[in-house]
Design a protein around this motif. Structure first.
Motif, PDB file in Angstrom:
ATOM      1  N   GLU A   4       0.822  -1.311  -0.065  1.00 17.37           N
ATOM      2  CA  GLU A   4      -0.086  -0.105  -0.056  1.00 17.37           C
ATOM      3  C   GLU A   4       0.976   1.288  -0.091  1.00 17.37           C
ATOM      4  N   THR A   5       1.994   1.198   0.510  1.00 15.97           N
ATOM      5  CA  THR A   5       3.261   2.316   0.364  1.00 15.97           C
ATOM      6  C   THR A   5       3.670   2.504  -0.862  1.00 15.97           C
ATOM      7  N   LYS A   6       3.847   1.384  -1.453  1.00 11.55           N
ATOM      8  CA  LYS A   6       4.613   1.371  -2.605  1.00 11.55           C
ATOM      9  C   LYS A   6       3.910   1.654  -3.747  1.00 11.55           C
ATOM     10  N   ILE A   7       2.391   1.197  -3.870  1.00  8.91           N
ATOM     11  CA  ILE A   7       1.537   1.456  -5.078  1.00  8.91           C
ATOM     12  C   ILE A   7       0.223   1.983  -4.415  1.00  8.91           C
ATOM     13  N   VAL A   9      -3.280   3.698  -4.143  1.00  6.27           N
ATOM     14  CA  VAL A   9      -4.441   3.756  -5.078  1.00  6.27           C
ATOM     15  C   VAL A   9      -4.896   5.203  -4.945  1.00  6.27           C
ATOM     16  N   LEU A  10      -4.989   5.922  -6.147  1.00  8.75           N
ATOM     17  CA  LEU A  10      -5.518   7.365  -5.921  1.00  8.75           C
ATOM     18  C   LEU A  10      -6.835   7.432  -6.570  1.00  8.75           C
ATOM     19  N   SER A  11      -7.587   8.560  -6.270  1.00  5.75           N
ATOM     20  CA  SER A  11      -8.950   8.683  -6.973  1.00  5.75           C
ATOM     21  C   SER A  11      -8.459   9.843  -7.861  1.00  5.75           C
ATOM     22  N   LYS A 100      -9.126  -3.926  -3.262  1.00  7.69           N
ATOM     23  CA  LYS A 100      -9.346  -2.477  -3.488  1.00  7.69           C
ATOM     24  C   LYS A 100     -10.452  -2.057  -4.289  1.00  7.69           C
ATOM     25  N   SER A 101     -10.743  -3.052  -5.224  1.00  2.00           N
ATOM     26  CA  SER A 101     -11.678  -2.694  -6.202  1.00  2.00           C
ATOM     27  C   SER A 101     -13.174  -2.889  -5.560  1.00  2.00           C
ATOM     28  N   GLY A 102     -13.239  -3.756  -4.620  1.00  3.43           N
ATOM     29  CA  GLY A 102     -14.624  -4.021  -3.960  1.00  3.43           C
ATOM     30  C   GLY A 102     -15.268  -5.367  -4.747  1.00  3.43           C
ATOM     31  N   PRO A 103     -16.260  -5.752  -4.030  1.00  2.00           N
ATOM     32  CA  PRO A 103     -16.990  -6.996  -4.684  1.00  2.00           C
ATOM     33  C   PRO A 103     -17.616  -6.690  -6.028  1.00  2.00           C
ATOM     34  N   GLY A 104     -17.386  -7.712  -6.856  1.00  9.76           N
ATOM     35  CA  GLY A 104     -18.238  -7.503  -8.189  1.00  9.76           C
ATOM     36  C   GLY A 104     -17.342  -6.804  -9.312  1.00  9.76           C
ATOM     37  N   PHE A 105     -16.317  -6.174  -8.872  1.00 12.11           N
ATOM     38  CA  PHE A 105     -15.592  -5.162  -9.908  1.00 12.11           C
ATOM     39  C   PHE A 105     -15.094  -6.113 -11.003  1.00 12.11           C
ATOM     40  N   PHE A 106     -14.727  -7.136 -11.071  1.00 15.10           N
ATOM     41  CA  PHE A 106     -14.293  -7.661 -12.120  1.00 15.10           C
ATOM     42  C   PHE A 106     -15.355  -8.890 -12.909  1.00 15.10           C
TER      43      PHE A 106
END
Length: 121
Positions: A4-7, A9-11, A100-106
């Motif tokens: 999480e520190t290395k990559i 996730v940004l909005s 990070k994407s949440g359920p159902g994202f893929f």
């Protein structure tokens, strides 16, 4: 240092809210042997979807004459890149993006798979 520190996730939003990651940070985390310019060209060349990535031109600083292009890719493309790496780090990053994407994202849900019928307005 954890993933999480290395990559982070940004909005970053253009016309819709989408979480993204810095492609260079992902490339470095995955320890890819392919140079970044080739890696990103191959990655985005195969995915022509709407808002899969955005490029931000950062101004030249110091001795640099040319601006830097910074690529931000959405989580679906980041997960694909992680899986393509075919490594332990790639698997870890893939799981990270899936969480990070949440359920159902893929996944794609068809109307007939739903337990309820649509409500008429």
């Amino acid at each position: 240092m954890d993933i999480e520190t290395k990559i982070p996730v940004l909005s970053i939003s253009i016309s819709s809210e989408t979480s993204r990651v810095n492609a260079l940070e992902l490339h470095e985390y995955l320890q890819c042997e392919v140079p970044f310019k080739e890696w990103i060209k191959d990655l985005i060349g195969g995915f022509k979807g709407f808002h899969e990535y955005i490029v931000i031109k950062e101004p030249a600083i110091g001795r640099r004459d040319d601006p830097t292009l910074v690529y931000y890719i959405n989580l679906r493309l980041a997960r694909t890149a992680s899986l393509k790496a075919g490594s332990t780090l790639g698997n870890k990053a893939s799981d990270y993006f899936k969480d990070k994407s949440g359920p159902g994202f893929f996944s794609i849900i068809k109307d007939e798979d739903l337990d309820h019928k649509p409500v008429d307005s």
